[in-house]
Scaffold this motif. Structure first.
Motif, PDB file in Angstrom:
ATOM      1  N   GLY A   1      31.300  50.602  58.216  1.00  0.00           N
ATOM      2  CA  GLY A   1      31.827  49.901  57.055  1.00  0.00           C
ATOM      3  C   GLY A   1      31.022  50.237  55.802  1.00  0.00           C
ATOM      4  O   GLY A   1      29.999  50.911  55.867  1.00  0.00           O
ATOM      5  N   GLY A   2      31.515  49.772  54.670  1.00  0.00           N
ATOM      6  CA  GLY A   2      30.815  50.018  53.420  1.00  0.00           C
ATOM      7  C   GLY A   2      31.756  49.878  52.251  1.00  0.00           C
ATOM      8  O   GLY A   2      32.839  49.302  52.363  1.00  0.00           O
ATOM      9  N   SER A   3      31.319  50.419  51.122  1.00  0.00           N
ATOM     10  CA  SER A   3      32.108  50.362  49.899  1.00  0.00           C
ATOM     11  C   SER A   3      32.705  51.732  49.606  1.00  0.00           C
ATOM     12  O   SER A   3      32.043  52.753  49.778  1.00  0.00           O
ATOM     13  CB  SER A   3      31.223  49.924  48.727  1.00  0.00           C
ATOM     14  OG  SER A   3      30.738  48.614  48.942  1.00  0.00           O
ATOM     15  N   VAL A   4      33.949  51.737  49.172  1.00  0.00           N
ATOM     16  CA  VAL A   4      34.647  52.988  48.893  1.00  0.00           C
ATOM     17  C   VAL A   4      35.642  52.729  47.763  1.00  0.00           C
ATOM     18  O   VAL A   4      36.133  51.604  47.607  1.00  0.00           O
ATOM     19  CB  VAL A   4      35.358  53.509  50.157  1.00  0.00           C
ATOM     20  CG1 VAL A   4      36.416  52.527  50.643  1.00  0.00           C
ATOM     21  CG2 VAL A   4      35.936  54.891  49.944  1.00  0.00           C
ATOM     22  N   GLN A   5      35.928  53.766  47.016  1.00  0.00           N
ATOM     23  CA  GLN A   5      36.919  53.643  45.951  1.00  0.00           C
ATOM     24  C   GLN A   5      38.327  53.795  46.512  1.00  0.00           C
ATOM     25  O   GLN A   5      38.532  54.457  47.541  1.00  0.00           O
ATOM     26  CB  GLN A   5      36.670  54.694  44.873  1.00  0.00           C
ATOM     27  CG  GLN A   5      35.452  54.399  44.010  1.00  0.00           C
ATOM     28  CD  GLN A   5      35.409  55.260  42.767  1.00  0.00           C
ATOM     29  OE1 GLN A   5      35.847  56.407  42.781  1.00  0.00           O
ATOM     30  NE2 GLN A   5      34.873  54.717  41.681  1.00  0.00           N
ATOM     31  N   ALA A   6      39.266  53.199  45.821  1.00  0.00           N
ATOM     32  CA  ALA A   6      40.657  53.317  46.231  1.00  0.00           C
ATOM     33  C   ALA A   6      41.047  54.789  46.340  1.00  0.00           C
ATOM     34  O   ALA A   6      40.663  55.607  45.494  1.00  0.00           O
ATOM     35  CB  ALA A   6      41.562  52.607  45.238  1.00  0.00           C
ATOM     36  N   GLY A   7      41.776  55.087  47.414  1.00  0.00           N
ATOM     37  CA  GLY A   7      42.176  56.462  47.676  1.00  0.00           C
ATOM     38  C   GLY A   7      41.216  57.214  48.575  1.00  0.00           C
ATOM     39  O   GLY A   7      41.532  58.309  49.055  1.00  0.00           O
ATOM     40  N   GLY A   8      40.059  56.636  48.810  1.00  0.00           N
ATOM     41  CA  GLY A   8      39.059  57.279  49.643  1.00  0.00           C
ATOM     42  C   GLY A   8      39.278  57.004  51.126  1.00  0.00           C
ATOM     43  O   GLY A   8      40.309  56.476  51.545  1.00  0.00           O
TER      44      GLY A   8
ATOM     45  N   LYS B   1      43.176  51.058  50.033  1.00  0.00           N
ATOM     46  CA  LYS B   1      43.609  50.297  48.859  1.00  0.00           C
ATOM     47  C   LYS B   1      42.719  49.061  48.710  1.00  0.00           C
ATOM     48  O   LYS B   1      42.123  48.610  49.695  1.00  0.00           O
ATOM     49  CB  LYS B   1      45.061  49.849  49.044  1.00  0.00           C
ATOM     50  CG  LYS B   1      46.039  50.976  49.308  1.00  0.00           C
ATOM     51  CD  LYS B   1      47.432  50.415  49.595  1.00  0.00           C
ATOM     52  CE  LYS B   1      48.435  51.528  49.868  1.00  0.00           C
ATOM     53  NZ  LYS B   1      49.791  50.991  50.157  1.00  0.00           N
ATOM     54  N   PRO B   2      42.652  48.483  47.519  1.00  0.00           N
ATOM     55  CA  PRO B   2      41.843  47.264  47.346  1.00  0.00           C
ATOM     56  C   PRO B   2      42.240  46.158  48.323  1.00  0.00           C
ATOM     57  O   PRO B   2      41.373  45.400  48.780  1.00  0.00           O
ATOM     58  CB  PRO B   2      42.129  46.867  45.897  1.00  0.00           C
ATOM     59  CG  PRO B   2      42.412  48.172  45.209  1.00  0.00           C
ATOM     60  CD  PRO B   2      43.166  48.977  46.231  1.00  0.00           C
ATOM     61  N   GLU B   3      43.505  46.088  48.681  1.00  0.00           N
ATOM     62  CA  GLU B   3      43.939  45.047  49.614  1.00  0.00           C
ATOM     63  C   GLU B   3      43.478  45.288  51.049  1.00  0.00           C
ATOM     64  O   GLU B   3      43.687  44.439  51.916  1.00  0.00           O
ATOM     65  CB  GLU B   3      45.462  44.888  49.584  1.00  0.00           C
ATOM     66  CG  GLU B   3      46.240  46.179  49.747  1.00  0.00           C
ATOM     67  CD  GLU B   3      46.662  46.768  48.397  1.00  0.00           C
ATOM     68  OE1 GLU B   3      45.836  46.793  47.457  1.00  0.00           O
ATOM     69  OE2 GLU B   3      47.830  47.217  48.307  1.00  0.00           O
ATOM     70  N   ASP B   4      42.851  46.421  51.306  1.00  0.00           N
ATOM     71  CA  ASP B   4      42.246  46.670  52.623  1.00  0.00           C
ATOM     72  C   ASP B   4      40.861  46.033  52.737  1.00  0.00           C
ATOM     73  O   ASP B   4      40.255  46.047  53.809  1.00  0.00           O
ATOM     74  CB  ASP B   4      42.121  48.166  52.892  1.00  0.00           C
ATOM     75  CG  ASP B   4      43.459  48.860  53.012  1.00  0.00           C
ATOM     76  OD1 ASP B   4      43.573  50.007  52.536  1.00  0.00           O
ATOM     77  OD2 ASP B   4      44.398  48.266  53.580  1.00  0.00           O
ATOM     78  N   THR B   5      40.364  45.487  51.649  1.00  0.00           N
ATOM     79  CA  THR B   5      39.055  44.835  51.653  1.00  0.00           C
ATOM     80  C   THR B   5      39.064  43.648  52.614  1.00  0.00           C
ATOM     81  O   THR B   5      39.912  42.759  52.512  1.00  0.00           O
ATOM     82  CB  THR B   5      38.680  44.365  50.244  1.00  0.00           C
ATOM     83  OG1 THR B   5      38.535  45.508  49.400  1.00  0.00           O
ATOM     84  CG2 THR B   5      37.386  43.571  50.262  1.00  0.00           C
TER      85      THR B   5
END
Length: 120
Positions: free
Chosen positions: A9-16, A86-90
């Motif tokens: 897990g981690g942080s990623v930008q949309a589209g990544g 997508k942001p909604e995958d958070t």
């Protein structure tokens, strides 16, 4: 004792992309199914993807075509490849295993969860 440990897990930008891993350990007789669930703040836990012993898969409509679940039998490991996020995958992503352990009837086991954050 059966243990599920998620990672990736981690942080990623949309589209990544991200790849989650789940290693199942312990006195396992047979793993019947593996799955990934997620829970976003204020929402119920939902199934993202599942894979059965015969490798049939199922996905939530929201991730079809973007996420892929797979497993490696020899390593008792499941993966979730997440593309075009997508942001909604958070959410916090949890691994689930439906398995039979030594002297234990079939039941569900859960990992501790791994956070995935997608920024726009």
């Amino acid at each position: 004792q059966v243990r599920l440990v998620e990672s990736g897990g981690g942080s990623v930008q949309a589209g990544g992309s991200l790849r989650l891993s789940c290693v199942v350990s312990g006195r396992i007789v047979r793993i019947n199914a593996l799955g990934w669930y997620r829970q976003a703040p204020g929402k119920q836990r939902e199934l993202v993807a599942g894979i059965s012993r015969n490798d049939s898969t199922n996905y939530a409509d929201s991730v079809k075509g973007r996420f892929t679940i797979s497993r490696v039998y020899a390593k008792n490991t499941a993966y979730l490849q997440m593309n075009s996020v997508k942001p909604e995958d958070t959410a916090v992503y949890y691994c689930n295993a439906e398995l039979v352990a030594v002297f234990t009837a079939q039941r569900d086991y859960w990992g501790q969860g791994t956070q995935v954050t997608v920024s726009s």
